[in-house]
Design a protein around this motif. Structure first.
Motif, PDB file in Angstrom:
ATOM      1  N   UNK A 114       0.856  -1.184   0.000  1.00 54.13           N
ATOM      2  CA  UNK A 114       0.000   0.000   0.000  1.00 54.13           C
ATOM      3  C   UNK A 114       0.894   1.238   0.000  1.00 54.13           C
ATOM      4  N   UNK A 115       0.364   2.325  -0.514  1.00 54.69           N
ATOM      5  CA  UNK A 115       1.151   3.554  -0.612  1.00 54.69           C
ATOM      6  C   UNK A 115       0.417   4.707   0.054  1.00 54.69           C
ATOM      7  N   UNK A 116       1.172   5.737   0.398  1.00 55.88           N
ATOM      8  CA  UNK A 116       0.600   6.928   1.003  1.00 55.88           C
ATOM      9  C   UNK A 116       1.680   7.980   1.173  1.00 55.88           C
ATOM     10  N   UNK A 117       1.459   8.861   2.111  1.00 56.50           N
ATOM     11  CA  UNK A 117       2.428   9.905   2.407  1.00 56.50           C
ATOM     12  C   UNK A 117       2.710   9.949   3.903  1.00 56.50           C
ATOM     13  N   UNK A 118       3.750  10.676   4.269  1.00 55.90           N
ATOM     14  CA  UNK A 118       3.990  10.987   5.679  1.00 55.90           C
ATOM     15  C   UNK A 118       2.998  12.066   6.066  1.00 55.90           C
ATOM     16  N   UNK A 119       2.046  11.726   6.915  1.00 59.54           N
ATOM     17  CA  UNK A 119       1.009  12.679   7.310  1.00 59.54           C
ATOM     18  C   UNK A 119       1.480  13.602   8.421  1.00 59.54           C
ATOM     19  N   UNK A 120       2.342  13.100   9.296  1.00 53.51           N
ATOM     20  CA  UNK A 120       2.855  13.905  10.412  1.00 53.51           C
ATOM     21  C   UNK A 120       4.073  13.203  10.997  1.00 53.51           C
ATOM     22  N   UNK A 121       4.881  13.957  11.706  1.00 50.50           N
ATOM     23  CA  UNK A 121       6.059  13.409  12.387  1.00 50.50           C
ATOM     24  C   UNK A 121       5.968  13.688  13.874  1.00 50.50           C
ATOM     25  N   UNK A 122       6.733  12.896  14.641  1.00 50.03           N
ATOM     26  CA  UNK A 122       6.834  13.149  16.073  1.00 50.03           C
ATOM     27  C   UNK A 122       5.551  12.921  16.831  1.00 50.03           C
ATOM     28  N   UNK A 123       4.720  12.005  16.354  1.00 49.94           N
ATOM     29  CA  UNK A 123       3.466  11.742  17.041  1.00 49.94           C
ATOM     30  C   UNK A 123       3.710  10.973  18.344  1.00 49.94           C
ATOM     31  N   UNK A 124       2.956  11.349  19.386  1.00 52.42           N
ATOM     32  CA  UNK A 124       2.933  10.615  20.641  1.00 52.42           C
ATOM     33  C   UNK A 124       1.524  10.067  20.793  1.00 52.42           C
ATOM     34  N   UNK A 125       1.366   8.754  20.739  1.00 52.28           N
ATOM     35  CA  UNK A 125       0.032   8.141  20.768  1.00 52.28           C
ATOM     36  C   UNK A 125      -0.203   7.404  22.077  1.00 52.28           C
ATOM     37  N   UNK A 126       0.421   7.919  23.163  1.00 53.62           N
ATOM     38  CA  UNK A 126       0.225   7.368  24.509  1.00 53.62           C
ATOM     39  C   UNK A 126       0.680   5.928  24.623  1.00 53.62           C
ATOM     40  N   UNK A 127       1.709   5.563  23.863  1.00 52.16           N
ATOM     41  CA  UNK A 127       2.297   4.235  23.967  1.00 52.16           C
ATOM     42  C   UNK A 127       3.514   4.225  24.887  1.00 52.16           C
ATOM     43  N   UNK A 128       3.720   5.308  25.631  1.00 53.75           N
ATOM     44  CA  UNK A 128       4.879   5.403  26.507  1.00 53.75           C
ATOM     45  C   UNK A 128       5.800   6.529  26.074  1.00 53.75           C
ATOM     46  N   UNK A 129       6.670   6.968  26.977  1.00 53.06           N
ATOM     47  CA  UNK A 129       7.509   8.138  26.692  1.00 53.06           C
ATOM     48  C   UNK A 129       8.707   7.863  25.806  1.00 53.06           C
ATOM     49  N   UNK A 130       8.985   6.602  25.477  1.00 54.09           N
ATOM     50  CA  UNK A 130      10.224   6.285  24.763  1.00 54.09           C
ATOM     51  C   UNK A 130      10.010   5.957  23.293  1.00 54.09           C
ATOM     52  N   UNK A 131       8.773   6.022  22.818  1.00 57.37           N
ATOM     53  CA  UNK A 131       8.485   5.735  21.413  1.00 57.37           C
ATOM     54  C   UNK A 131       8.019   7.006  20.719  1.00 57.37           C
ATOM     55  N   UNK A 132       8.483   7.176  19.488  1.00 60.22           N
ATOM     56  CA  UNK A 132       8.075   8.296  18.653  1.00 60.22           C
ATOM     57  C   UNK A 132       7.565   7.727  17.337  1.00 60.22           C
ATOM     58  N   UNK A 133       6.482   8.289  16.817  1.00 57.27           N
ATOM     59  CA  UNK A 133       5.799   7.677  15.685  1.00 57.27           C
ATOM     60  C   UNK A 133       5.705   8.611  14.486  1.00 57.27           C
ATOM     61  N   UNK A 134       5.765   7.986  13.312  1.00 63.45           N
ATOM     62  CA  UNK A 134       5.425   8.640  12.052  1.00 63.45           C
ATOM     63  C   UNK A 134       3.972   8.305  11.751  1.00 63.45           C
ATOM     64  N   UNK A 135       3.189   9.308  11.420  1.00 61.32           N
ATOM     65  CA  UNK A 135       1.804   9.060  11.020  1.00 61.32           C
ATOM     66  C   UNK A 135       1.742   8.989   9.494  1.00 61.32           C
ATOM     67  N   UNK A 136       0.999   8.017   8.975  1.00 58.94           N
ATOM     68  CA  UNK A 136       0.871   7.847   7.532  1.00 58.94           C
ATOM     69  C   UNK A 136      -0.558   7.496   7.160  1.00 58.94           C
ATOM     70  N   UNK A 137      -0.940   7.850   5.914  1.00 56.98           N
ATOM     71  CA  UNK A 137      -2.261   7.441   5.431  1.00 56.98           C
ATOM     72  C   UNK A 137      -2.182   6.201   4.556  1.00 56.98           C
ATOM     73  N   UNK A 138      -0.995   5.604   4.434  1.00 61.99           N
ATOM     74  CA  UNK A 138      -0.892   4.308   3.745  1.00 61.99           C
ATOM     75  C   UNK A 138      -1.731   3.292   4.517  1.00 61.99           C
ATOM     76  N   UNK A 139      -2.513   2.502   3.799  1.00 59.06           N
ATOM     77  CA  UNK A 139      -3.431   1.559   4.456  1.00 59.06           C
ATOM     78  C   UNK A 139      -2.659   0.537   5.284  1.00 59.06           C
ATOM     79  N   UNK A 140      -2.945   0.505   6.583  1.00 60.36           N
ATOM     80  CA  UNK A 140      -2.349  -0.455   7.512  1.00 60.36           C
ATOM     81  C   UNK A 140      -3.497  -1.156   8.235  1.00 60.36           C
TER      82      UNK A 140
END
Length: 471
Positions: free
Chosen positions: A184-210
């Motif tokens: 699947x394809x998409x784009x980088x929707x946002x960087x540096x997301x914190x999704x309440x998975x703990x203080x040590x993980x940083x996430x890339x948000x994407x609209x690619x189908x997952x």
């Protein structure tokens, strides 16, 4: 006037050439994407996690009716006399992963292999191998597996997730719902997301189908480098709605290196509780910016003990900017234990350079306090307080080193209520004055001249600052 017929043909030819040029561009892009997928697909694997069948509960033990057709009935009224629960059948979970190096190290998610009795890796060519779980890290949801394929495997390249830009094209490859090698394809929707998975993980948000089954699979940039490990989605329905999240490759690189070394993750530790600097807190501290991490507490005996203080605002860590409190745990956590680090802090209105030695992280010690609604209006707090007795101290888990007054009641719509104070909070300090008794709190409130004033409270053993606007 009549124009030569050939002029029309020239115009049509030019138009046709332009149309060919515009249609050729997507075709070239499609070719590039297909080439990328073809080159990296051999490195993407399926991870199969299996749990053995569990025996039925012994006589006298509680039955677990989950999944039984009469689950709700039995929960309410209990099982019939002599009822025997059947053995729990074997369970199987599917996820994705990728080859980290040619020796057979595989990266996937912790939650894919957690509690599994056996783990199997299926390669892109359908060969399967039993995998050893080298180590997992629940705090970043990363796991490293090892297989012996008897030959060198094609490995991926990890890219630099710090340099990607929002809007860049990305490609996700995995096994949603068991459908292997799905692209699947998409784009980088946002960087540096914190999704309440703990203080040590940083996430890339994407609209690619997952979707379910993509967990642990790679997120590629258009250079064929892995910039993230697909780990989570936000979905009311359980399917993809264009909100996928991948752990950044720079975090993955650090965690996998540690896990391959000894199966464990060694994290740096300061020993502070921190919070964001809100506009009200910035005004109370006499600073112009709301960036940085405000130190609300220092753990006794920690690396920060004796060097950092309550009220310090950490601006940089080893020359890396600390824009918010969520930045600091990642910077510290990825720093080698025992190394010397330099922090720039704002203390009493002046920037200072502070050096300290990074310690070993211990669970439940380094904390990030949640944000609070700290805007107050009015000239009083609107609280009823009582002395902090030894009984109250023991019940609320307040350390012996903490003194203050306990909030026993709040007036509706009072400044304290609007600030988010709660019954059981311990008011430790108002402005620069300790509030060791109700009279001390009253005196501090009457004499406070700063607008807004700074209130330090202890809640559940954690200390946080609140800004109090005094009108």
């Amino acid at each position: 006037m009549l124009f030569p017929r050939t002029s029309n043909w020239v115009g049509a030819g030019a138009l046709g050439a332009a149309m060919l040029a515009t249609t050729a561009l997507p075709s070239m892009a499609d070719e590039a994407l297909a080439d990328l997928v073809e080159s990296v697909s051999p490195s993407v694997v399926t991870v199969i996690a299996e749990q053995k069948a569990a025996p039925a509960p012994a006589q006298g033990q509680e039955f677990n009716f989950q999944g039984h057709p009469f689950e709700e009935f039995f929960k309410r009224f209990g099982g019939p006399e002599g009822f025997q629960m059947p053995d729990r059948g074997p369970g199987q979970g599917l996820g994705s992963g990728f080859v980290l190096d040619e020796d057979g190290y595989i990266v996937t998610n912790h939650h894919v292999v957690d509690s599994a009795d056996t783990v199997t890796v299926r390669l892109n060519d359908d060969r399967t191998f039993e995998a050893e779980v080298v180590g997992t890290d629940p705090l970043t949801d990363i796991a490293v597996l090892k297989i012996d394929a008897g030959e060198s495997l094609q490995a991926v390249q990890l890219g630099d997730s710090d340099v990607i830009r929002v809007g860049e094209d990305v490609v996700a490859i995995g096994n949603p719902f068991g459908l292997s090698s799905t692209v699947t394809t998409g784009i980088v929707s946002a960087k540096g997301r914190n999704i309440s998975e703990g203080p040590y993980a940083e996430f890339i948000q994407t609209d690619a189908a997952i979707n379910k089954g993509n967990s642990g699979g790679p997120l590629f940039n258009m250079d064929g480098e892995v910039i993230g490990v697909n780990s989570a989605i936000y979905s009311p329905s359980g399917g993809s709605v264009g909100l996928g999240f991948a752990v950044t490759s720079n975090i993955v690189d650090h965690i996998t290196s540690d896990l391959r070394d000894d199966g464990q993750v060694s994290r740096g530790w300061l020993g502070v509780s921190i919070q964001n600097v809100s506009p009200q807190l910035a005004a109370a501290l006499g600073i112009d910016e709301t960036s940085g991490a405000l130190v609300s507490d220092v753990v006794d005996g920690s690396p920060a003990d004796g060097t950092l203080q309550q009220g310090d605002v950490i601006l940089t860590f080893n020359d890396e900017p600390v824009d918010s409190s969520s930045d600091l745990p990642i910077l510290v956590g990825t720093t080698k234990v025992g190394s010397e680090s330099v922090l720039t802090v704002l203390r009493d209105g002046q920037e200072q350079q502070i050096e300290l030695t990074i310690g070993q992280h211990q669970s439940a010690e380094a904390q990030v306090d949640g944000s609070v609604d700290d805007k107050l209006e009015g000239t009083s707090l609107g609280v009823t307080v009582a002395p902090l007795t030894e009984t109250a101290r023991a019940e609320m888990g307040v350390a012996e080193t903490v003194d203050g007054v306990v909030v026993t009641d709040l007036q509706p719509e009072s400044p304290a209520a609007k600030a988010g104070l709660q019954r059981g909070d311990v008011i430790v300090r108002l402005g620069g004055q300790d509030t060791i008794s109700p009279d001390a709190l009253k005196t501090a409130l009457e004499s406070e001249k700063t607008d807004p004033a700074l209130l330090l409270i202890n809640r559940g053993g954690n200390q946080i600052f609140v800004a109090v606007e005094i009108v």
